[in-house]
Design a protein around this motif. Sequence first.
Motif, short mmCIF file in Angstrom:
data_model
loop_
_atom_site.label_atom_id
_atom_site.label_comp_id
_atom_site.label_asym_id
_atom_site.label_seq_id
_atom_site.Cartn_x
_atom_site.Cartn_y
_atom_site.Cartn_z
N VAL A 70 -11.76 -85.70 53.58
CA VAL A 70 -12.38 -86.98 53.24
C VAL A 70 -12.42 -87.87 54.48
O VAL A 70 -13.38 -88.62 54.67
N TYR A 71 -11.42 -87.76 55.33
CA TYR A 71 -11.40 -88.54 56.57
C TYR A 71 -12.11 -87.80 57.70
O TYR A 71 -12.88 -88.38 58.46
N VAL A 72 -11.85 -86.52 57.82
CA VAL A 72 -12.29 -85.75 58.98
C VAL A 72 -13.82 -85.61 59.03
O VAL A 72 -14.42 -85.82 60.08
N VAL A 73 -14.43 -85.26 57.92
CA VAL A 73 -15.88 -84.98 57.93
C VAL A 73 -16.70 -86.23 58.27
O VAL A 73 -17.50 -86.19 59.22
N PRO A 74 -16.55 -87.34 57.56
CA PRO A 74 -17.38 -88.50 57.92
C PRO A 74 -17.11 -89.04 59.33
O PRO A 74 -18.05 -89.36 60.06
N LEU A 75 -15.85 -89.13 59.70
CA LEU A 75 -15.53 -89.65 61.03
C LEU A 75 -15.98 -88.69 62.12
O LEU A 75 -16.44 -89.12 63.19
N GLY A 76 -15.90 -87.39 61.87
CA GLY A 76 -16.40 -86.40 62.83
C GLY A 76 -17.91 -86.49 62.99
O GLY A 76 -18.43 -86.42 64.11
N LEU A 77 -18.62 -86.66 61.88
CA LEU A 77 -20.07 -86.80 61.96
C LEU A 77 -20.47 -88.06 62.70
O LEU A 77 -21.43 -88.06 63.50
N ILE A 78 -19.77 -89.13 62.47
CA ILE A 78 -20.06 -90.38 63.20
C ILE A 78 -19.81 -90.20 64.69
O ILE A 78 -20.60 -90.65 65.52
N ALA A 79 -18.71 -89.53 65.04
CA ALA A 79 -18.41 -89.29 66.46
C ALA A 79 -19.50 -88.44 67.10
O ALA A 79 -19.93 -88.72 68.23
N VAL A 80 -19.96 -87.41 66.40
CA VAL A 80 -21.03 -86.56 66.94
C VAL A 80 -22.32 -87.36 67.10
O VAL A 80 -23.00 -87.24 68.12
N VAL A 84 -24.18 -87.86 70.63
CA VAL A 84 -25.56 -87.41 70.82
C VAL A 84 -26.47 -88.57 71.20
O VAL A 84 -27.31 -88.45 72.08
N THR A 85 -26.29 -89.69 70.55
CA THR A 85 -27.12 -90.85 70.83
C THR A 85 -26.90 -91.39 72.24
O THR A 85 -27.86 -91.75 72.93
N ASN A 86 -25.70 -91.42 72.68
CA ASN A 86 -25.39 -92.04 73.97
C ASN A 86 -25.45 -91.10 75.17
O ASN A 86 -25.71 -91.54 76.28
N PHE A 87 -25.18 -89.82 74.98
CA PHE A 87 -25.00 -88.95 76.13
C PHE A 87 -25.96 -87.78 76.20
O PHE A 87 -25.84 -86.93 77.07
#
Length: 88
Positions: A70-80, A84-87
């Motif tokens: 519940v924590y890992v999936v949404p936060l991991g997707l946001i980090a990705v 991707v957006t910045n780099f």
Amino acid sequence: MIAALRFLIPLLVVLTVVYVCLSLYSRRVRRDKLEARWRDKGMRGDRDAFINRGLKKYDASFRRKLIFGVYVVPLGLIAVLIYVTNFM
């Protein structure tokens, strides 16, 4: 950075509520299954001790640890997405 915190703090609160609800629901389902197993097999002895042993096994199980997704999936997707957006 401030915008990210304004987004992440409420997200963490919502994810915590979802985690607690899911955890309590999963534990209740396991307890119900243990009670049904006790009833169906016609076991004798201390019913509460049987259920407590089953719940201790459940607490150490892999299924219980999967709820942290519940924590890992949404936060991991946001980090990705941020990466991707910045780099890229």
